[in-house]
Enzyme design. Structure first.
Site, mmCIF file in Angstrom:
data_model
loop_
_atom_site.group_PDB
_atom_site.id
_atom_site.type_symbol
_atom_site.label_atom_id
_atom_site.label_comp_id
_atom_site.label_asym_id
_atom_site.label_seq_id
_atom_site.Cartn_x
_atom_site.Cartn_y
_atom_site.Cartn_z
ATOM 1 C CD GLU A 219 -1.111 -6.786 -1.434
ATOM 2 O OE1 GLU A 219 -0.188 -6.997 -0.631
ATOM 3 O OE2 GLU A 219 -2.265 -6.477 -1.097
ATOM 4 C CB CYS B 263 -0.776 -0.064 1.312
ATOM 5 S SG CYS B 263 -2.302 0.755 1.263
#
Ligand code: ZN
Length: 410
Positions: free
Chosen positions: A295, A261
């Site tokens: 991700e 993130c």
């Protein structure tokens, strides 16, 4: 049963219900765009509508008043109740004995619809104050209800604790001794530093950081368990301390994912800090002797930052390669580029494709970088102080074993 959407001229805003779509004036630009009403409330005798602009990011969702609505073409939501009745009648005809079951199923599907709707959460925090900055949040974040009822949530910029008022913050600051994030400083160059935070050791800080970042990240899932994560906080230093600019998180046992993130706080956006955070994540991968990849899925802004970082890093390799070679042609494989940049081979390949510089010629793939692209690249290269200097990194990769949160140093 097919459903044809029909638009109506609506006489009065009092007829509007949640689920209606109509043309709404955007507060920022003044432009009229099609939007869906997600919620309606009455405040001080006036109706207010929480709208989502179709085809626009949720960060533009907003409360608007009667004057911002155009009633000439309103599309009403289909009547779920009537649909349910009709479906029940049909099913009763066909399956008299199983009527009960079918109704149950319909109720379940309605419940899931409702659930989906509640995913589109209404922004609950009006303002936050963080150090010198007053920031308007973009998305919902699960701060306690009592906090959200205030016009502004005050955050300690050092430990990210949130309090109800400026007075409370003043009192807190008398006691709070931190002047930097509560971890180890692993990088410093000029005024830029990075601190490594272990989610297991600094749980409260990690939780407060996640609450703060959820205000600006739509896709973020909030986990209660911070133990499996590391947080890399980027700060700028002045005489008062190390001020948080942004961060990225990484799972301790993430395999190839070198970033979970990433966020640059709004006051620091569009200044090159996002790129720096990404560059740092690859600097750590290089240190580990691995290639990495973020991700997926990436947010819209995240993808833009990555695209620009990947393009720059790969062109750097290609151009330097060319200048070092006496021949006019050079041979380099995707894996070579991947090793030099720590960018995963898949991301290298997708970037080459996106740059439109890879082609299939005489049964081989060739990359052709044209002169003007080289010139542009050299011109737009970011300022030298906005690059990560690997010599300033003081970091030894840790080997995370099965019991999460326990590390052994090499
Ligand atoms: Zn504090």
């Amino acid at each position: 049963m097919s459903y044809k959407p029909t638009s109506f001229v609506c006489d009065s805003t009092s007829q509007l219900v949640e689920g209606c779509t109509l043309s709404v004036r955007m507060q920022k630009t003044g432009l009229w765009k099609r939007a869906e009403i997600l919620s309606i409330k009455t405040e001080g005798g006036k109706r207010q509508y929480y709208v989502h602009f179709l085809d626009f990011n949720k960060r533009l969702d907003d409360w608007v008043g009667d004057d911002d609505l155009n009633l000439s073409s309103v599309r009403f939501p289909r009547n779920r109740h009537r649909q349910r009745m009709e479906l029940s009648k049909e099913s009763r005809k066909k399956l008299p004995d199983e009527d009960h079951t079918v109704s149950d199923e319909i109720t379940k599907s309605q419940q899931s619809q409702l659930k989906q709707k509640s995913v589109h959460e209404i922004k609950n925090v009006q303002w936050i104050e963080l150090g010198r900055h007053r920031i308007k949040p973009w998305y919902f974040s699960p701060y306690p209800q009592v906090m959200c009822a205030q016009p502004c949530i005050y955050l300690c910029e050092w430990c990210l604790k949130y309090v109800l008022s400026a007075t409370c913050l003043g009192r807190h600051l008398m006691k709070c001794n931190l002047r930097h994030p509560p971890g180890e400083e692993i990088y410093r160059k000029n005024t830029i530093s990075f601190f490594e935070i272990d989610g297991r050791r600094s749980r409260t800080y990690a939780q407060n950081l996640c609450l703060l970042s959820k205000l600006f990240l739509d896709e973020k899932t909030l986990y209660n368990d911070m133990d499996p994560f590391l947080f890399y906080i980027m700060t700028v230093f002045d005489s008062r301390g190390f001020h948080i600019v942004g961060y990225f998180s990484k799972e301790k046992m993430s395999g190839e994912n070198n970033l979970a993130c990433v966020l640059t706080l709004p006051p620091y956006q569009r200044l090159g800090y996002g790129r720096l955070l990404i560059e740092f994540s690859y600097a750590l991968s290089k240190c580990e002797g691995k290639t990495g990849s973020p991700e997926k899925p990436l947010s819209d802004l995240g993808l833009l930052s990555y695209r620009s970082f990947w393009a720059q890093a790969i062109l750097d390799v290609l151009i330097n390669q060319k200048y070092n070679d006496s021949e006019n042609k050079i041979t380099i494989s995707i894996n070579d580029i991947s090793e030099k940049t720590a960018i995963s081979p898949e991301d290298v390949a997708s970037t080459l494709k996106h740059l439109n510089i890879i082609m299939y010629y005489k049964s081989r793939y060739i990359v052709c970088v044209k002169g003007d692209m080289v010139k542009n690249h050299l011109k737009t290269k970011t300022k030298p102080q906005f690059r990560i200097d690997a010599d300033c990194l003081r970091w030894v990769p840790k080997e995370w074993n099965g019991t999460l949160g326990k590390a052994t140093r090499h």
